[in-house]
Design a protein around this motif. Structure first.
Motif, PDB file in Angstrom:
ATOM      1  N   PRO A   1      -2.164  -2.831   3.579  1.00 53.96           N
ATOM      2  CA  PRO A   1      -1.818  -3.537   2.339  1.00 53.96           C
ATOM      3  C   PRO A   1      -3.091  -3.922   1.594  1.00 53.96           C
ATOM      4  CG  PRO A   1      -0.590  -4.410   4.206  1.00 53.96           C
ATOM      5  CD  PRO A   1      -1.593  -3.454   4.772  1.00 53.96           C
TER       6      PRO A   1
ATOM      7  N   GLN B   1       5.100   0.214  -2.325  1.00 54.75           N
ATOM      8  CA  GLN B   1       5.862   0.807  -1.215  1.00 54.75           C
ATOM      9  C   GLN B   1       7.163   1.343  -1.779  1.00 54.75           C
ATOM     10  OE1 GLN B   1       5.348  -0.670   2.847  1.00 54.75           O
ATOM     11  NE2 GLN B   1       5.777  -2.658   1.874  1.00 54.75           N
TER      12      GLN B   1
ATOM     13  N   ARG C   1       3.850   3.971   1.942  1.00 52.29           N
ATOM     14  CA  ARG C   1       2.886   3.215   1.131  1.00 52.29           C
ATOM     15  C   ARG C   1       2.155   4.207   0.236  1.00 52.29           C
ATOM     16  NH1 ARG C   1       0.164   1.388   5.212  1.00 52.29           N
ATOM     17  NH2 ARG C   1      -1.523   2.876   5.022  1.00 52.29           N
TER      18      ARG C   1
END
Ligand code: BDP
Length: 594
Positions: A38, A72, A129
């Motif tokens: 992330p 995402q 992702r």
């Protein structure tokens, strides 16, 4: 490359929305693998949008370098066994994209689509992702060019074009499923034989051995008018409804791959049956002379910058209709495909331009700051630049070849064109364009610094496109002398025997500033300036179009030449008319094509 579509066999999912976003001022994201997890310290960012004007801080507004986007997305469950593609309509000026930990595509060029095949990496139902590193810096090998100069306060980006260097993901992002045996490209070329329209088509497919390619042409009411089997062929439409200025009539060509009785893949291509051709000093659409009325435009809007937005697009087309325009130029880069579709549907004639703007260091100086460079040299715009330029011409034509609205390719705006270096640079690029599309006229937009008699590139062009600012950048405030010199130069160009489109003429005008007698920057001066130009055009038979600069005020680099941007719009940046817009409306609505 075909566009993402929902058809009997294809499905798409939009990734537009809020993504995580982060600047990378130290340029460490690539080394540190920011795609591997992330995105840390991220803030929300709209996609599509330029990032520059959504913020209040100068650092982000002016940021040049890598910016990171991440989101995402769940691959739809039903997509197992399909070919899965990630498609970006544009990212300015280049991007590298990762899906989870794997790099899937890198692309150079800020205004054209690119995609990655994810079939072997993802499966139906999986959450993936997507990380994109987008970079908006310019250098001598990018199109458009720019350079970075060192200043006491650090590096500073310089470029030689007069619009703000917006960056980011400017158009939609899609996840797309197609069959693995799929259609890959379609090209249509239309013709007219008496009352019959012809549609030559060529369809390319992948893994299609043993499959039949079928095309079915339907009219706007959905009634089948022709069909054919085979990857190439010619369809004939008796009593065809032609596409033309103000009449955006479109047929639908459904391309299919067939296995026995099963449709394996299906893709829809809209088709406008029309011809375009130059005859002497005339520009002919469907064998009839056309006179272009309209503007050089920009993809430029308050807050969203260069992003495509359907609401803004509709407003712009409403204004084009209101003012009586029948054309525009995609100054100075390819516009969103939605804009091109809309122009098709409304019968608007388009001069479609590559992003090659600012290949002219002679223009730099006062406006842009960058001085002392030679345009074409081993150290500046060189063979590699020419290679990138050739590629962008091919890519633009590959994207827009089937749009009936496109009547002319413009391969550059205001490049240096009065030197041997320019002649050598451009000669092969005209061949590239003609090889990619033998059916449309090819030109480039000539700058005032290379007037008639000095330009060495216009010899390669099918038509002459001129940007002229007599009465503004030269003879400012002196329209009497401006008219004389402009008339003399234009007569020189007319002697070439090619059609001439005036692709820019304009005067900066601060909306609401009124002055009698008229002075530069006032609304009155803009009117007088337009009248002077129109007298010059009307006296010259070879002029086949006038595209005023600009449709609307737009954002530029800041500087003493620009007051909150370029103010040459007929409309303000928030799309309200100046007096000039009413004036153009009276002229254009009262004008028949000559
Ligand atoms: C021309 C350019 C255009 C500028 C315009 C101007 O083609 O991009 O915005 O002049 O100065 O040089 O307004």
């Amino acid at each position: 490359m075909l566009r993402p579509q929902d058809t009997d066999t294809r499905e798409r999912k939009s990734l537009d929305g809020l993504w995580d976003f982060r600047l990378d001022p130290d340029g460490v994201g690539r080394q540190d693998g920011w795609w591997r997890g992330p995105l840390a310290d991220a803030r929300p960012m709209a996609v599509p949008a330029s990032f520059n004007d959504l913020v209040t801080d100068l650092e982000t507004h002016n940021f040049v370098g890598d910016v990171w986007y991440q989101t995402q997305v769940r691959v739809p469950r039903g997509w197992g066994g399909q070919r899965i593609v990630l498609h970006f309509e544009s990212a300015t000026h280049r991007a590298t994209v990762w899906v989870d930990d794997a790099e899937v595509v890198s692309h150079e060029g800020g205004y054209l689509p690119f995609e990655a095949d994810l079939t072997d990496r993802v499966s139906g139902g999986e959450l993936i992702r997507v990380t994109a590193c987008v970079n908006n810096s310019l250098n001598f090998q990018s199109i458009p060019p720019g350079t970075t100069e060192q200043t006491p306060a650090g590096p500073r980006q310089i470029y030689w074009h007069d619009f703000f260097n917006y960056g980011g993901i400017h158009r939609s992002v899609w996840l797309l499923a197609t069959p693995t045996r799929h259609l890959d490209d379609v090209t249509v070329v239309t013709g007219i034989e008496g009352a019959t329209g012809t549609v030559s088509y060529a369809v390319r497919s992948v893994r299609a051995d043993g499959l039949v390619t079928r095309v079915v042409l339907r009219d706007a009411a959905g009634v089948e008018v022709a069909r054919s089997d085979g990857a190439e062929g010619v369809l004939r439409v008796a009593g065809a409804h032609l596409w033309g200025p103000g009449d955006g009539y479109l047929y639908d060509l459904e391309c299919q791959l067939i296995d026995a009785d099963t449709v394996v893949d299906s893709y829809h291509q809209s088709v406008g049956i029309r011809t375009v051709r130059i005859d002497g000093t005339r520009l002919l659409v469907n064998e009839k002379p056309v006179y272009l009325k309209g503007f050089g435009m920009h993809e430029d809007h308050i807050t969203i910058g260069k992003a495509h937005d359907n609401a803004s697009m509709i407003r712009d087309f409403e204004l084009l209709e209101w003012v009586g325009a029948n054309s525009f130029r995609t100054s100075h880069y390819p516009y969103s495909e939605q804009v091109m579709d809309f122009a098709d549907r409304h019968g608007i004639l388009v001069i479609d331009e590559t992003p090659a703007v600012g290949l002219n260091q002679g223009l730099g100086g006062g406006i842009f700051g960058g001085q002392g460079y030679v345009t074409f040299s081993a150290e500046t715009s060189n063979d590699e630049t020419q290679r990138v330029h050739a590629q962008v011409i091919r890519d633009l034509i590959a994207r827009d070849k089937n749009h009936p609205c496109v009547i002319v390719w413009s391969i550059a705006n205001e490049p240096e064109s009065d030197t041997e270096g320019a002649e050598d640079y451009f000669r092969p690029l005209f061949d590239v364009a003609r090889e990619a599309d033998p059916t449309r006229p090819v030109g480039f937009v000539n700058v005032m610094l290379a007037p008639h008699g000095r330009c060495r590139v216009s010899q390669f062009a099918d038509l002459i496109m001129l940007n002229r600012y007599y009465g503004w950048y030269v003879q400012p405030g002196d329209l009497t002398n401006a008219e004389l010199v402009w008339t003399t130069e234009l007569n020189g160009w007319a002697s070439e025997g090619k059609p001439i489109v005036i692709t820019e003429y304009g005067a900066d005008t601060y909306a609401g500033l009124h002055q009698l007698p008229a002075q530069p920057w006032s609304e009155e001066y803009q009117l007088d300036y337009l009248d002077m130009n129109h007298r010059v055009f009307d006296a010259c038979d070879a002029v086949v179009g006038e595209q005023m600069w600009n449709f609307a005020d737009f954002m530029t680099v800041s500087g003493f030449m620009r007051v909150g941007g370029n103010k040459k719009g007929a409309f303000t940046r928030d799309r309200q008319p100046k007096m000039a817009a009413h004036h153009l409306r009276r002229r254009w609505r009262g004008m028949d094509t000559r």
